[in-house]
Scaffold this motif. Structure first.
Motif: not given
Length: 455
Positions: A362-367, A392-393, A396-401
């Motif tokens: 439910c939060e951002s991952f540190s990357t 929201d999840v 975050e998936i879209d941000r990291i990928l």
């Protein structure tokens, strides 16, 4: 070598040009394997450490490494060739996004700082902790930063410190060295070797005790031993310890057992997991077998994935680490995330010789954005959507990928139907396999641009 346009930060090239960290060559950034402490290259430095400390045994006895203040993570990158996997971390600082450089290179890395809170790793899991010129004042704040390293370092494990206080004679360096001598003695770390390479770069290697006898023999209880009243041991959003935890010894001779050598340890279920029952061992073995079979029969055959272009993978709900273990022969590495609120299996994952971190999805991952080639989620959505919005999840998936790469969901058809329209709205290409797997390919589309898979 990476594309300059992916990480257009020339500042580090300028700052470190005399130290051979990174250079620009046309459209590329090139990493020659140099560094402040690696005058002859990081490969020679790794070799030197093993020469002065043969029991390190990179890739055999030493499998999991934590590199503090890693720069562009060349140390961890070169250790991959020796079958040792390194969690490299550094903050975002005036040198720009060093962790972004590391992840772009395909090296495991994590955005973090030793400040006021614990790192999101379990107690007693890293075989070696390394710091080359990482500029952390270990003795600050009552020694809390070093106590945090002591917490995550495996009993009997080594701390390799290569910094100016080890070998320079300036007053400031000597003050730092003397403070470090006092602190390491107070937490029972033994100085195993102190040496200099041919360039005069100094290294000191400390060893954490494998038993509790030294703690009881200290003349003063400083830092004090922790008591049960010192609160939860779980490191998620927890303040740094100001006390020293003893080792949980389980053997009759009062010494901690080191994991079996790599690669044998990958298939061993260890006794240091909280729920160490016979049924847990059965679950572990069944999980290992299940993922091995599923990946070889379905993931490699039925998914529209180009496995040869996948370098870094995130398992968002890692369990026993069976997914990562099944991919161990592939030229990639897996970040095993153990979600908050799920069974705490991360110590077992590290004991297997894999790496990972605690996280709350439910939060951002540190990357940094666009840093992973494959995100994998298995049976996690149901638990998550009780606490946060599925949109929201997915954001975050879209941000990291990375664009052009993949998100794989293994879940019920009901959950697949919930997430599918959200991914569609972001112009992902979606395939559902065997009614239990969703494979989504991220496009290069962004709001305001025509839908397209090229860019």
């Amino acid at each position: 070598m990476i594309w300059y346009n992916n990480v257009p930060h020339p500042k580090l090239v300028e700052y470190k040009k005399d130290q051979n960290w990174v250079t620009r060559s046309g459209d590329y950034l090139v990493f020659p394997g140099g560094g402040t402490q690696f005058k002859d290259g990081v490969g020679r430095y790794i070799q030197f450490v093993e020469q002065i400390m043969p029991t390190i045994q990179w890739g055999r006895r030493t499998r999991t490494v934590l590199d503090v203040g890693c720069g562009v993570a060349s140390f961890g990158g070169y250790l991959l060739d020796r079958n040792a996997i390194t969690m490299s971390f550094a903050p975002k600082d005036e040198h720009e996004a060093q962790i972004q450089f590391a992840l772009e290179r395909g090296i495991p890395a994590f955005l973090a700082v030793i400040g006021t809170q614990k790192l999101p790793f379990p107690d007693n899991v890293f075989d070696v902790v390394h710091c080359a010129r990482c500029r952390v004042h270990w003795y600050a704040n009552g020694g809390k930063p070093l106590l945090e390293l002591n917490r995550v370092l495996r009993p009997g494990g080594y701390f390799i410190w290569s910094a100016t206080p080890v070998y320079r004679q300036e007053q400031r360096d000597q003050d730092d060295w003397n403070a470090m001598v006092t602190l390491t003695k107070s937490i029972c770390w033994r100085t195993v070797v102190k040496s200099q390479d041919v360039n005069g770069i100094g290294v000191v290697i400390y060893q954490k005790p494998a038993s509790n006898s030294c703690y009881a023999e200290r003349k003063t209880n400083e830092p004090p031993l922790c008591s049960e009243r010192d609160g939860s041991r779980f490191p998620w959003y927890a303040p740094l310890d100001s006390c020293l935890f003893t080792t949980a010894i389980t053997t009759s001779d009062e010494r901690y057992n080191w994991p079996v050598p790599w690669p044998e340890r990958l298939d061993v279920s260890y006794a240091s997991v909280p729920d160490d029952s016979a049924s847990n061992k059965e679950k572990f073995e069944a999980d290992t077998k299940y993922w091995k079979q599923l990946i070889s029969e379905v993931y490699f055959n039925d998914f529209p994935l180009n496995w040869s272009s996948i370098r870094n993978v995130m398992d968002m709900n890692a369990g026993f680490g069976g997914f990562a273990a099944a991919l161990i022969d592939q030229p990639l590495w897996v970040m095993n995330a153990v979600p908050i609120g799920q069974p705490d299996t991360l110590p077992l994952i590290f004991n297997r010789g894999l790496i990972g971190a605690y996280h709350d999805w439910c939060e951002s991952f540190s990357t940094y954005p666009r840093t992973y080639d494959l995100l994998h989620m298995s049976n996690l959505i149901g638990n998550l959507t009780n606490r946060c919005d599925l949109i929201d999840v997915v954001v975050e998936i879209d941000r990291i990928l990375r664009p052009g790469r993949w998100f794989v969901l293994k879940d019920t058809l009901e959950m697949i139907k919930k997430i599918r329209p959200i991914l569609k709205s972001l112009h992902y290409e979606i395939v559902v396999v065997k009614q239990q797997f969703l494979v989504a390919t991220k496009s290069f589309w962004r709001p305001g641009k025509p839908a397209s898979t090229s860019g």
